[in-house]
Write a protein that holds these residues in place. Structure first.
Motif, PDB file in Angstrom:
ATOM      1  N   VAL A 126       0.719  -1.333   0.070  1.00  0.00           N
ATOM      2  CA  VAL A 126      -0.148   0.000  -0.103  1.00  0.00           C
ATOM      3  C   VAL A 126       0.725   1.202  -0.109  1.00  0.00           C
ATOM      4  O   VAL A 126       1.708   1.311   0.870  1.00  0.00           O
ATOM      5  CB  VAL A 126      -0.819   0.072   1.300  1.00  0.00           C
ATOM      6  CG1 VAL A 126      -1.634   1.399   1.390  1.00  0.00           C
ATOM      7  CG2 VAL A 126      -1.889  -1.106   1.282  1.00  0.00           C
ATOM      8  N   THR A 127       0.594   2.151  -1.059  1.00  0.00           N
ATOM      9  CA  THR A 127       1.225   3.691  -1.107  1.00  0.00           C
ATOM     10  C   THR A 127       0.273   4.542  -0.793  1.00  0.00           C
ATOM     11  O   THR A 127      -0.529   4.641  -1.431  1.00  0.00           O
ATOM     12  CB  THR A 127       1.835   3.712  -2.449  1.00  0.00           C
ATOM     13  OG1 THR A 127       2.713   2.820  -2.774  1.00  0.00           O
ATOM     14  CG2 THR A 127       2.418   5.021  -2.377  1.00  0.00           C
ATOM     15  N   PRO A 128       0.296   4.814   0.493  1.00  0.00           N
ATOM     16  CA  PRO A 128      -0.736   5.917   0.861  1.00  0.00           C
ATOM     17  C   PRO A 128      -0.870   7.261  -0.054  1.00  0.00           C
ATOM     18  O   PRO A 128       0.190   7.480  -0.741  1.00  0.00           O
ATOM     19  CB  PRO A 128      -0.420   6.571   2.328  1.00  0.00           C
ATOM     20  CG  PRO A 128       0.674   5.203   2.845  1.00  0.00           C
ATOM     21  CD  PRO A 128       1.202   5.003   1.421  1.00  0.00           C
ATOM     22  N   PRO A 129      -1.767   7.730  -0.398  1.00  0.00           N
ATOM     23  CA  PRO A 129      -1.746   9.114  -1.259  1.00  0.00           C
ATOM     24  C   PRO A 129      -1.013  10.159  -0.531  1.00  0.00           C
ATOM     25  O   PRO A 129      -0.762  10.041   0.686  1.00  0.00           O
ATOM     26  CB  PRO A 129      -3.324   9.377  -1.304  1.00  0.00           C
ATOM     27  CG  PRO A 129      -3.970   8.481  -0.743  1.00  0.00           C
ATOM     28  CD  PRO A 129      -3.307   7.267   0.258  1.00  0.00           C
ATOM     29  N   PRO A 130      -0.617  11.043  -1.154  1.00  0.00           N
ATOM     30  CA  PRO A 130       0.405  12.242  -0.949  1.00  0.00           C
ATOM     31  C   PRO A 130      -0.444  12.889   0.366  1.00  0.00           C
ATOM     32  O   PRO A 130      -1.458  13.181   0.267  1.00  0.00           O
ATOM     33  CB  PRO A 130       0.504  12.877  -2.051  1.00  0.00           C
ATOM     34  CG  PRO A 130       0.447  11.797  -3.458  1.00  0.00           C
ATOM     35  CD  PRO A 130      -0.685  11.246  -2.956  1.00  0.00           C
ATOM     36  N   GLY A 131       0.535  12.911   1.408  1.00  0.00           N
ATOM     37  CA  GLY A 131       0.030  13.737   2.543  1.00  0.00           C
ATOM     38  C   GLY A 131      -0.798  12.679   3.239  1.00  0.00           C
ATOM     39  O   GLY A 131      -1.391  13.349   4.453  1.00  0.00           O
ATOM     40  N   THR A 132      -0.788  11.730   3.204  1.00  0.00           N
ATOM     41  CA  THR A 132      -1.375  10.676   3.848  1.00  0.00           C
ATOM     42  C   THR A 132      -0.611   9.740   4.563  1.00  0.00           C
ATOM     43  O   THR A 132       0.055   9.102   4.063  1.00  0.00           O
ATOM     44  CB  THR A 132      -2.562   9.986   3.142  1.00  0.00           C
ATOM     45  OG1 THR A 132      -3.641  10.843   2.509  1.00  0.00           O
ATOM     46  CG2 THR A 132      -3.441   9.206   4.151  1.00  0.00           C
ATOM     47  N   ALA A 133      -0.827   9.450   5.925  1.00  0.00           N
ATOM     48  CA  ALA A 133       0.262   8.531   6.634  1.00  0.00           C
ATOM     49  C   ALA A 133      -0.632   7.185   6.495  1.00  0.00           C
ATOM     50  O   ALA A 133      -2.011   6.995   6.336  1.00  0.00           O
ATOM     51  CB  ALA A 133       0.358   8.771   7.975  1.00  0.00           C
ATOM     52  N   LEU A 134       0.017   6.044   6.555  1.00  0.00           N
ATOM     53  CA  LEU A 134      -0.365   4.719   6.441  1.00  0.00           C
ATOM     54  C   LEU A 134      -1.476   4.365   7.241  1.00  0.00           C
ATOM     55  O   LEU A 134      -2.797   3.794   6.917  1.00  0.00           O
ATOM     56  CB  LEU A 134       0.729   3.632   6.395  1.00  0.00           C
ATOM     57  CG  LEU A 134       0.242   2.176   6.474  1.00  0.00           C
ATOM     58  CD1 LEU A 134      -0.328   1.922   5.265  1.00  0.00           C
ATOM     59  CD2 LEU A 134       1.221   1.133   6.978  1.00  0.00           C
ATOM     60  N   HIS A 135      -1.592   4.963   8.720  1.00  0.00           N
ATOM     61  CA  HIS A 135      -2.215   4.567   9.526  1.00  0.00           C
ATOM     62  C   HIS A 135      -3.760   5.155   9.394  1.00  0.00           C
ATOM     63  O   HIS A 135      -4.517   5.008   9.935  1.00  0.00           O
ATOM     64  CB  HIS A 135      -1.765   4.876  11.072  1.00  0.00           C
ATOM     65  CG  HIS A 135      -1.683   6.448  11.247  1.00  0.00           C
ATOM     66  ND1 HIS A 135      -0.665   6.947  10.953  1.00  0.00           N
ATOM     67  CD2 HIS A 135      -2.419   7.208  11.960  1.00  0.00           C
ATOM     68  CE1 HIS A 135      -0.849   8.465  11.368  1.00  0.00           C
ATOM     69  NE2 HIS A 135      -1.984   8.509  11.859  1.00  0.00           N
ATOM     70  N   GLU A 136      -3.646   6.172   8.388  1.00  0.00           N
ATOM     71  CA  GLU A 136      -4.880   7.044   8.026  1.00  0.00           C
ATOM     72  C   GLU A 136      -5.530   6.470   6.762  1.00  0.00           C
ATOM     73  O   GLU A 136      -6.385   6.844   6.352  1.00  0.00           O
ATOM     74  CB  GLU A 136      -4.523   8.487   7.559  1.00  0.00           C
ATOM     75  CG  GLU A 136      -3.952   9.174   8.824  1.00  0.00           C
ATOM     76  CD  GLU A 136      -3.426  10.531   8.257  1.00  0.00           C
ATOM     77  OE1 GLU A 136      -3.503  11.336   9.126  1.00  0.00           O
ATOM     78  OE2 GLU A 136      -2.994  10.583   7.099  1.00  0.00           O
ATOM     79  N   THR A 137      -5.029   5.356   6.475  1.00  0.00           N
ATOM     80  CA  THR A 137      -5.880   4.516   5.049  1.00  0.00           C
ATOM     81  C   THR A 137      -6.776   3.683   5.765  1.00  0.00           C
ATOM     82  O   THR A 137      -6.566   2.933   6.639  1.00  0.00           O
ATOM     83  CB  THR A 137      -4.806   3.730   4.338  1.00  0.00           C
ATOM     84  OG1 THR A 137      -4.198   2.784   5.027  1.00  0.00           O
ATOM     85  CG2 THR A 137      -3.518   4.633   3.809  1.00  0.00           C
ATOM     86  N   SER A 138      -7.822   3.395   4.977  1.00  0.00           N
ATOM     87  CA  SER A 138      -8.848   2.182   4.890  1.00  0.00           C
ATOM     88  C   SER A 138      -8.028   0.918   5.089  1.00  0.00           C
ATOM     89  O   SER A 138      -8.740   0.002   6.154  1.00  0.00           O
ATOM     90  CB  SER A 138      -9.930   2.391   4.162  1.00  0.00           C
ATOM     91  OG  SER A 138      -9.380   1.923   2.768  1.00  0.00           O
ATOM     92  N   GLU A 139      -7.171   0.438   4.313  1.00  0.00           N
ATOM     93  CA  GLU A 139      -6.429  -0.825   4.596  1.00  0.00           C
ATOM     94  C   GLU A 139      -5.989  -1.101   5.889  1.00  0.00           C
ATOM     95  O   GLU A 139      -6.144  -1.965   6.380  1.00  0.00           O
ATOM     96  CB  GLU A 139      -5.391  -0.927   3.572  1.00  0.00           C
ATOM     97  CG  GLU A 139      -5.958  -0.857   2.210  1.00  0.00           C
ATOM     98  CD  GLU A 139      -5.728   0.605   1.445  1.00  0.00           C
ATOM     99  OE1 GLU A 139      -6.016   0.500   0.222  1.00  0.00           O
ATOM    100  OE2 GLU A 139      -5.895   1.394   2.010  1.00  0.00           O
ATOM    101  N   PHE A 140      -5.240   0.029   6.482  1.00  0.00           N
ATOM    102  CA  PHE A 140      -4.791  -0.150   7.726  1.00  0.00           C
ATOM    103  C   PHE A 140      -5.715  -0.260   8.929  1.00  0.00           C
ATOM    104  O   PHE A 140      -5.642  -1.094   9.709  1.00  0.00           O
ATOM    105  CB  PHE A 140      -3.649   1.241   8.163  1.00  0.00           C
ATOM    106  CG  PHE A 140      -2.840   0.832   9.398  1.00  0.00           C
ATOM    107  CD1 PHE A 140      -1.775   0.251   9.726  1.00  0.00           C
ATOM    108  CD2 PHE A 140      -3.495   1.651  10.765  1.00  0.00           C
ATOM    109  CE1 PHE A 140      -1.097   0.004  10.804  1.00  0.00           C
ATOM    110  CE2 PHE A 140      -2.872   1.240  11.623  1.00  0.00           C
ATOM    111  CZ  PHE A 140      -1.733   0.475  11.839  1.00  0.00           C
TER     112      PHE A 140
END
Length: 171
Positions: A126-140
């Motif tokens: 998973v590569t988070p969108p620019p300006g987004t941290a991994l922990h902010e993704t729905s996958e996480f």
């Protein structure tokens, strides 16, 4: 488990997680009850503060100096030190020294050990969108939810990071 199990030092399947890996010494699918996982800690590493809802963790320090914070209890332990982190408590672990460290963790009941495999896969895919941290993704968020895990930002985190010169967690 019907047979004796022996592993030589360094043996066991491993996954890479930045600063904090996992080597599987005993998985619950083999034991039926518990898991045993070895975690190396790179210098400057702290785990993201988190809370388990399904399991307790029992940690033995093998080398280095590892700090533990579980709710209001904070301690730094050297080789031979032991701590229990009960389910329901917000906790984190960190390398409190200027050299690598290692712990051996017993997870009871077992099952949570597969989180480390799934997290390593997520980090690689998973590569988070620019300006987004991994922990902010729905996958996480989905991964944490599957394992009954919640992450937090307790008031003590910034103090520990500053006192030990740690790299803040990215979760």
């Amino acid at each position: 488990m019907d047979i004796a199990r022996a592993l030589r030092p360094g043996a066991g399947d491993s996954v890479a997680i930045p600063g904090f890996g996992a080597t599987f010494k005993l998985e619950s699918r083999d034991s039926g009850t518990v898991a045993v996982v070895e975690h190396p800690f790179a210098v400057g590493t702290i785990t993201a503060p988190h809370r388990h809802t399904r399991e307790d963790e029992h940690s033995f320090v093998l080398e280095g100096e590892i700090g533990f914070r579980s709710d209001d209890t904070e301690v730094v332990l050297g080789p031979g030190g032991f701590i229990t982190k009960p389910r329901g408590q917000m906790h984190a672990m960190w390398n409190a020294a200027d050299r690598p460290g290692r712990i051996l963790e017993v997870i009871a009941p077992g099952g949570f050990e597969t989180y480390f495999r799934d997290l390593a896969e997520l980090l690689a895919s998973v590569t988070p969108p620019p300006g987004t941290a991994l922990h902010e993704t729905s996958e996480f968020a989905d991964l944490a939810s599957r394992y009954g895990l919640t992450y937090g930002n307790p008031e003590w985190l910034d103090d520990i990071v500053a006192r030990y010169g740690l790299t803040p967690p990215n979760h």
